[in-house]
Scaffold this motif. Structure first.
Motif, PDB file in Angstrom:
ATOM      1  N   LYS A   1       0.826  -1.203   0.000  1.00  0.00           N
ATOM      2  CA  LYS A   1       0.000   0.000   0.000  1.00  0.00           C
ATOM      3  C   LYS A   1       0.863   1.257   0.000  1.00  0.00           C
TER       4      LYS A   1
ATOM      5  N   GLY B   1       0.793   3.967  -3.005  1.00  0.00           N
ATOM      6  CA  GLY B   1       0.583   5.385  -2.736  1.00  0.00           C
ATOM      7  C   GLY B   1       1.716   6.238  -3.264  1.00  0.00           C
TER       8      GLY B   1
ATOM      9  N   GLU C   1       1.294   6.884  -6.959  1.00  0.00           N
ATOM     10  CA  GLU C   1       0.311   7.925  -7.252  1.00  0.00           C
ATOM     11  C   GLU C   1       0.897   9.312  -7.013  1.00  0.00           C
ATOM     12  N   GLU C   2       1.674   9.474  -5.941  1.00  0.00           N
ATOM     13  CA  GLU C   2       2.262  10.775  -5.664  1.00  0.00           C
ATOM     14  C   GLU C   2       3.308  11.157  -6.705  1.00  0.00           C
TER      15      GLU C   2
ATOM     16  N   ASP D   1      -2.117  11.295   0.060  1.00  0.00           N
ATOM     17  CA  ASP D   1      -3.148  10.623  -0.717  1.00  0.00           C
ATOM     18  C   ASP D   1      -3.330  11.401  -2.019  1.00  0.00           C
TER      19      ASP D   1
ATOM     20  N   ARG E   1      -4.468  10.133  -4.972  1.00  0.00           N
ATOM     21  CA  ARG E   1      -5.233   9.342  -5.944  1.00  0.00           C
ATOM     22  C   ARG E   1      -6.148  10.178  -6.834  1.00  0.00           C
TER      23      ARG E   1
END
Length: 407
Positions: free
Chosen positions: A276, A280, A283-284, A342, A344
């Motif tokens: 996870k 994450g 995505e960043e 976060d 996303r």
């Protein structure tokens, strides 16, 4: 009260040129002029290479609103479409079409990019990544990460998926580099496009005669059924070949460079075994870098009122997602790389019906790369000064030409 003065051209003579230049020494950030436009908030007209003046949309919310609006078109043949470079030829892939034809062709290649199918490829991608790292570690303790790792990973993956012989990767990489270069002439791009179409058309003939378990063979069955012409199938093959290796290769190299320039973030990825956390981080990095830096291009089909302006039917629209992903109204302290954020909601893959088809594959490849390379090569470091690197300011996909590293 809605202002239409800017839309009617009163400010067009002073419209800034687009694309805009990044600041020297800030290779990861969008151009300062883009940031200034976003801070002003209103839409702005910009001037392109051909003198046309489409609208520039810099706010995240406005970008998503427009990209989801059926009143804008992706059809490059429409008058007013803000092409990033001179266009030569009359055959285009489905990403430059509108529904229903866009949807019809897109559905033909959707299945291999579903999350379930992509996850089934993860062990094979892991083997590719581990094998390339083994090769790196067996040689001298320095290399160009672009040639040794960043390009081969997605090239091997997309060749396997499509059914393209990897032995031909030099050919399609050289032609794809010309095809996405803004500095190439229309003739040079036309030649490169013709080379790739000819190659894929010939390969399609082989797949039709001797089908295998790959995407091009699947397209071959569509050709045999009369759902596609061979030319259309070859166009789709070119699109998938380009999108499958150019974007991910640049993201691997540029993402690694960004991490090396942010040692605390590098350490976070290097030391974690949590999937996870890795997901994450991907995505960043996609939010922070956004390598498709010349914007999504559209043209208005009807008058559209947005952000206090009216975009008239027939006017072009440019949506630079790199600045949308730095909108402080959506991402706190947006110019900071924070792998625990976060992220996303980013728009690196676009938004709406034309959002990137291959995003599940890109995400999975990046997760495997970022969770493996730094763990296996924990002392990885840049083997030159940041100022010595050559960045891809001349193409539609941003990155570095070379990335000398050592360990």
């Amino acid at each position: 009260m809605t202002s239409t003065v800017r839309g009617e051209g009163a400010h067009v003579p002073s419209a800034p040129e687009f694309p805009m230049s990044r600041a020297t020494g800030c290779p990861f950030d969008p151009p300062p002029a883009l940031k200034a436009e976003q801070e002003q908030g209103a839409l702005r007209k910009v001037r392109l290479w051909d003198g046309s003046t489409p609208w520039l949309v810099t706010r995240y919310t406005d970008q998503r609103t427009l990209l989801a609006d059926p009143r804008i078109s992706s059809d490059i043949t429409r008058s007013g479409y803000p092409s990033p470079a001179p266009v030569k030829g009359s055959s285009f892939s489905f990403i430059l079409m509108d529904d229903p034809e866009h949807a019809r062709q897109r559905r033909m290649v959707t299945a291999p990019f579903t999350i379930r199918r992509v996850e089934a490829m993860r062990p094979a991608v892991q083997r590719i990544v581990d094998g390339l790292i083994d090769d790196m570690l067996s040689g001298p303790p320095r290399t160009d990460l672009v040639q040794a790792f960043a390009l081969p990973v997605p090239s091997l993956v997309i060749c396997e998926l499509l059914g393209v012989p990897y032995s031909d990767h030099d050919f399609f990489q050289e032609n794809s580099k010309t095809l996405i270069s803004r500095s190439a002439t229309p003739e040079q791009r036309g030649t490169a496009h013709g080379n790739l179409i000819g190659y894929l058309d010939e390969l399609m003939g082989h797949k039709i005669a001797r089908p295998a378990d790959d995407l091009l063979s699947g397209l071959g069955t569509r050709v045999e059924a009369g759902e596609l012409s061979r030319r259309e199938a070859a166009e789709m093959g070119v699109l998938l070949l380009l999108a499958g290796h150019e974007t991910t290769a640049n993201m691997i190299a540029l993402g690694t460079l960004a991490l090396l320039e942010h040692p605390d973030q590098f350490a976070l990825l290097r030391d974690t075994e949590d999937p996870k956390t890795v997901a994450g981080a991907v995505e960043e990095l996609l939010r922070y870098l956004n390598i498709t830096h010349t914007g999504r291009r559209r043209v208005a089909l009807e008058d559209i009122e947005i952000a206090g302006e009216v975009i008239r039917a027939g006017e072009g629209i440019i949506v630079p997602n790199d600045i949308g992903n730095r909108d402080p109204e959506v991402f706190a302290d947006p110019d900071r790389l924070d792998l625990r954020r976060d992220a996303r909601r980013h728009v690196a893959f676009g938004f709406g019906v034309h959002q990137c088809l291959g995003q599940p594959l890109a995400r999975m490849e990046l997760q495997v790369v970022y969770s493996t390379l730094y763990r296996r090569v924990p002392t990885l470091r840049l083997d030159t000064g940041l100022e010595e690197l050559s960045f891809k300011h001349d193409g539609s996909v941003y990155g570095v030409y070379e990335l000398p590293v050592a360990w």
